[in-house]
Design a protein around this motif. Structure first.
Motif, mmCIF file in Angstrom:
data_model
loop_
_atom_site.group_PDB
_atom_site.id
_atom_site.type_symbol
_atom_site.label_atom_id
_atom_site.label_comp_id
_atom_site.label_asym_id
_atom_site.label_seq_id
_atom_site.Cartn_x
_atom_site.Cartn_y
_atom_site.Cartn_z
ATOM 1 N N PRO A 179 0.845 -1.203 0.000
ATOM 2 C CA PRO A 179 0.000 0.000 0.000
ATOM 3 C C PRO A 179 0.879 1.252 0.000
ATOM 4 O O PRO A 179 1.851 1.338 0.754
ATOM 5 N N VAL A 180 0.535 2.218 -0.852
ATOM 6 C CA VAL A 180 1.333 3.433 -0.958
ATOM 7 C C VAL A 180 0.422 4.656 -0.937
ATOM 8 O O VAL A 180 -0.775 4.574 -1.231
ATOM 9 N N THR A 181 1.021 5.779 -0.593
ATOM 10 C CA THR A 181 0.332 7.067 -0.576
ATOM 11 C C THR A 181 1.069 8.027 -1.487
ATOM 12 O O THR A 181 2.310 8.045 -1.507
ATOM 13 N N VAL A 182 0.318 8.800 -2.247
ATOM 14 C CA VAL A 182 0.900 9.810 -3.128
ATOM 15 C C VAL A 182 0.792 11.165 -2.446
ATOM 16 O O VAL A 182 -0.299 11.601 -2.066
ATOM 17 N N LEU A 183 1.940 11.821 -2.257
ATOM 18 C CA LEU A 183 1.967 13.119 -1.605
ATOM 19 C C LEU A 183 2.309 14.220 -2.611
ATOM 20 O O LEU A 183 3.041 13.963 -3.568
ATOM 21 N N PRO A 184 1.748 15.423 -2.464
ATOM 22 C CA PRO A 184 1.052 15.899 -1.255
ATOM 23 C C PRO A 184 -0.465 15.661 -1.255
ATOM 24 O O PRO A 184 -1.137 16.067 -0.304
ATOM 25 N N SER A 185 -1.015 15.016 -2.303
ATOM 26 C CA SER A 185 -2.467 14.880 -2.379
ATOM 27 C C SER A 185 -3.038 13.964 -1.299
ATOM 28 O O SER A 185 -4.170 14.138 -0.851
ATOM 29 N N GLY A 186 -2.265 12.956 -0.879
ATOM 30 C CA GLY A 186 -2.738 12.017 0.122
ATOM 31 C C GLY A 186 -3.537 10.859 -0.442
ATOM 32 O O GLY A 186 -4.037 10.029 0.313
ATOM 33 N N ARG A 187 -3.649 10.751 -1.757
ATOM 34 C CA ARG A 187 -4.381 9.641 -2.361
ATOM 35 C C ARG A 187 -3.612 8.333 -2.150
ATOM 36 O O ARG A 187 -2.381 8.314 -2.153
ATOM 37 N N THR A 188 -4.364 7.230 -1.991
ATOM 38 C CA THR A 188 -3.744 5.946 -1.692
ATOM 39 C C THR A 188 -4.038 4.924 -2.781
ATOM 40 O O THR A 188 -5.024 5.024 -3.511
ATOM 41 N N SER A 189 -3.178 3.918 -2.876
ATOM 42 C CA SER A 189 -3.350 2.821 -3.822
ATOM 43 C C SER A 189 -2.419 1.697 -3.399
ATOM 44 O O SER A 189 -1.860 1.720 -2.292
ATOM 45 N N LYS A 190 -2.216 0.709 -4.285
ATOM 46 C CA LYS A 190 -1.254 -0.359 -4.070
ATOM 47 C C LYS A 190 -0.359 -0.494 -5.289
ATOM 48 O O LYS A 190 -0.775 -0.204 -6.415
ATOM 49 N N VAL A 191 0.866 -0.943 -5.055
ATOM 50 C CA VAL A 191 1.800 -1.167 -6.155
ATOM 51 C C VAL A 191 1.383 -2.435 -6.884
ATOM 52 O O VAL A 191 1.390 -3.531 -6.312
ATOM 53 N N SER A 192 1.015 -2.295 -8.156
ATOM 54 C CA SER A 192 0.604 -3.462 -8.944
ATOM 55 C C SER A 192 1.739 -4.018 -9.782
ATOM 56 O O SER A 192 1.670 -5.162 -10.256
ATOM 57 N N GLY A 193 2.809 -3.241 -9.962
ATOM 58 C CA GLY A 193 3.942 -3.724 -10.736
ATOM 59 C C GLY A 193 5.118 -2.778 -10.649
ATOM 60 O O GLY A 193 4.952 -1.581 -10.372
ATOM 61 N N ILE A 194 6.313 -3.325 -10.854
ATOM 62 C CA ILE A 194 7.538 -2.520 -10.886
ATOM 63 C C ILE A 194 8.330 -2.936 -12.118
ATOM 64 O O ILE A 194 8.666 -4.113 -12.273
ATOM 65 N N ASP A 195 8.597 -1.982 -13.004
ATOM 66 C CA ASP A 195 9.399 -2.249 -14.195
ATOM 67 C C ASP A 195 10.800 -1.700 -13.981
ATOM 68 O O ASP A 195 10.968 -0.524 -13.620
ATOM 69 N N LEU A 196 11.792 -2.544 -14.215
ATOM 70 C CA LEU A 196 13.195 -2.170 -14.041
ATOM 71 C C LEU A 196 13.972 -2.637 -15.254
ATOM 72 O O LEU A 196 14.039 -3.838 -15.538
ATOM 73 N N LEU A 197 14.516 -1.698 -16.011
ATOM 74 C CA LEU A 197 15.330 -2.012 -17.192
ATOM 75 C C LEU A 197 14.592 -2.948 -18.155
ATOM 76 O O LEU A 197 15.154 -3.913 -18.660
ATOM 77 N N GLY A 198 13.320 -2.663 -18.385
ATOM 78 C CA GLY A 198 12.546 -3.407 -19.366
ATOM 79 C C GLY A 198 12.000 -4.734 -18.882
ATOM 80 O O GLY A 198 11.460 -5.497 -19.692
ATOM 81 N N ARG A 199 12.102 -5.025 -17.596
ATOM 82 C CA ARG A 199 11.564 -6.283 -17.083
ATOM 83 C C ARG A 199 10.820 -6.025 -15.785
ATOM 84 O O ARG A 199 11.068 -5.037 -15.091
ATOM 85 N N SER A 200 9.890 -6.910 -15.463
ATOM 86 C CA SER A 200 9.113 -6.780 -14.237
ATOM 87 C C SER A 200 9.855 -7.418 -13.072
ATOM 88 O O SER A 200 10.435 -8.505 -13.217
ATOM 89 N N VAL A 201 9.828 -6.746 -11.920
ATOM 90 C CA VAL A 201 10.476 -7.266 -10.718
ATOM 91 C C VAL A 201 9.489 -7.164 -9.558
ATOM 92 O O VAL A 201 8.509 -6.413 -9.613
ATOM 93 N N GLU A 202 9.747 -7.932 -8.514
ATOM 94 C CA GLU A 202 8.871 -7.930 -7.351
ATOM 95 C C GLU A 202 9.228 -6.842 -6.341
ATOM 96 O O GLU A 202 8.400 -6.427 -5.551
ATOM 97 N N MET A 203 10.487 -6.379 -6.374
ATOM 98 C CA MET A 203 10.910 -5.333 -5.450
ATOM 99 C C MET A 203 12.055 -4.545 -6.071
ATOM 100 O O MET A 203 12.762 -5.030 -6.967
ATOM 101 N N ALA A 204 12.226 -3.311 -5.603
ATOM 102 C CA ALA A 204 13.317 -2.456 -6.072
ATOM 103 C C ALA A 204 13.731 -1.551 -4.928
ATOM 104 O O ALA A 204 12.968 -1.300 -3.988
ATOM 105 N N TRP A 205 14.974 -1.069 -4.973
ATOM 106 C CA TRP A 205 15.517 -0.289 -3.866
ATOM 107 C C TRP A 205 16.411 0.818 -4.390
ATOM 108 O O TRP A 205 16.817 0.842 -5.551
#
Length: 451
Positions: free
Chosen positions: A273-299
């Motif tokens: 679950p994530v929040t977008v600031l400064p609006s405060g709207r919330t959602s969930k991360v449905s995907g992460i794209d890194l260098l043209g491929r999908s990953v489960e986590m990024a840092w």
């Protein structure tokens, strides 16, 4: 001692595969302590100098009447620097060894170039404070140690230079360590590594010295290659400043909407679950794209494209953070600043405030205090800050900002003040109580940042 000439240098973008990763370091210290010579020695002895560069340095050294190559010329590139024999601007150099790659900032030692030192050390993982073995810890050494502490540089190396001029005596080295360590510990410097060197002769820079058998620690390069650098992988303060909204609208992915940027801190995971600031709207991360491929986590510091479950309004300058770890938004900002422009910063001045990828209008409401580096004294209500001044300010922004305290995050706790008329950077700023923390340290040490 190895020769420093080579016809090929490892590209600065190639060693991502190196086990030690990237180390950002800055050299600092008083004038003529040998900072530029040390940098030149590191580059020369690690064979990071091109053959034509070495030839040019040797020719320039001969014109100046030197018997051998003046290694300081590898970094002192401005004509004024070469004429005066001092460093004026920050010189950045990129080099790599088999274990790690480096971005090195050689910063000036003069008081009037404090702003340059702040610029060079602001992103450093390690500050190398040089001390002339003949002079010991002097006022300018303490100033630069204080600035490094203020900027929260994680690692500090005390390089006691010119040991050849004191007959490589261990007693000289020990006395300097004792004085500097006592001072730095009161500043709250978390880690200090002391190394006796001669940058001119090469002792303990890249190769161990044959003249100091009493020293059993690492050389400068050995320490730089092995000092741990945190990538903030496990930190709960995950932050993604949105740089660009990607809408390719291709037939394969007609509904694709991604939010691209470089992760400033921490780790983000699919399903979080994530929040977008400064609006405060919330959602969930449905995907992460890194260098043209999908990953489960990024840092941090990876550059990624984040996909959200909900179609919400997100634009450049917004900050995506974990919902349970969202910083408060505010329009009233207090910060410690180093004024870097030639024109003064005054109360009532209208500015632009740039924080990560977000730029908003702001006005300087107060300048409560100014620090004088000559005597580390505090002057209340100075009315303005001029070039190289360090002080406290309060600004009011036209739009809310999500700022972390600088003590928690050097990336999302820092910002710039910019002149809206011509885009000139006015001040480098650290949000929160950096000044207060320094006050406590100096008060405990009796050194008199009289806050």
């Amino acid at each position: 001692m190895t020769t420093g000439v080579t016809d090929k240098v490892v590209p600065s973008d190639a060693p991502d595969r190196l086990p030690g990763g990237l180390l950002r370091l800055a050299t600092c210290g008083s004038v003529d302590d040998g900072k530029s010579t040390l940098v030149g020695r590191l580059l020369y002895d690690t064979k990071s100098v091109l053959a034509d560069q070495a030839s040019a340095i040797e020719e320039a050294s001969r014109r100046r009447g030197r018997d051998g190559p003046d290694l300081a010329l590898l970094t002192d590139g401005l004509r004024a620097e070469r004429e005066q024999g001092i460093t004026i601007d920050v010189a950045h150099r990129y080099f790599a060894t088999a274990r790690r790659r480096f971005i090195l900032a050689d910063t000036p030692g003069h008081v009037q170039y404090t702003r340059n030192m702040v610029t060079g050390a602001s992103t450093a993982d390690l500050a190398m404070v040089l001390v002339d073995a003949r002079n010991g810890v002097i006022e300018q050494t303490r100033r630069h140690a204080a600035v490094a502490a203020l900027l929260r540089v994680p690692h500090v190396v005390l390089a006691v230079n010119k040991m050849d001029l004191v007959a490589y005596r261990e007693t000289v080295f020990a006395a300097i360590i004792e004085e500097f360590t006592a001072y730095a510990s009161e500043l709250g410097v978390p880690e200090i590594t002391a190394i006796p060197i001669s940058a001119l002769a090469g002792d303990n820079v890249v190769e161990p010295s044959a003249h100091m058998d009493w020293y059993g620690g690492p050389t400068v390069l050995e320490h730089l290659e092995t000092v741990p650098v945190s990538q903030d992988v496990t930190s709960h303060h995950a932050r993604l400043p949105v740089q660009y909204v990607i809408r390719p609208q291709t037939a394969e992915r007609p509904d694709y909407r991604g939010y691209a940027g470089q992760i400033a801190a921490g780790t983000l995971r699919v399903g979080e679950p994530v929040t977008v600031l400064p609006s405060g709207r919330t959602s969930k991360v449905s995907g992460i794209d890194l260098l043209g491929r999908s990953v489960e986590m990024a840092w941090t510091p990876q550059s990624v494209t984040l996909l959200l479950e909900d179609d919400i309004d997100v634009s450049r300058g917004d900050l995506i953070v974990p919902t349970g770890d969202a910083p408060a938004t505010t329009q009233d900002v207090e910060a410690t600043v180093c004024h870097v422009a030639d024109r003064p910063l005054t109360i009532g001045q209208r500015v632009l405030l740039k924080h990560t990828t977000r730029t908003v209008k702001a006005i300087v409401q107060e300048i409560p205090s100014r620090l004088t580096l000559d005597d580390l004294s505090h002057h209340p209500d100075p009315g303005q800050l001029v070039a190289n001044d360090i002080g406290r300010i309060k600004v009011r922004t036209a739009e809310p900002l999500a700022l972390d305290p600088y003590a928690d995050s050097r990336r999302t706790g820092s910002f710039l003040l910019i002149d809206p008329a011509d885009g000139t950077t006015l001040a480098a700023c650290m949000a929160g109580d950096s000044f207060v923390a320094a006050e406590d340290a100096f008060t405990a040490g009796g050194e008199g940042w009289d806050f």
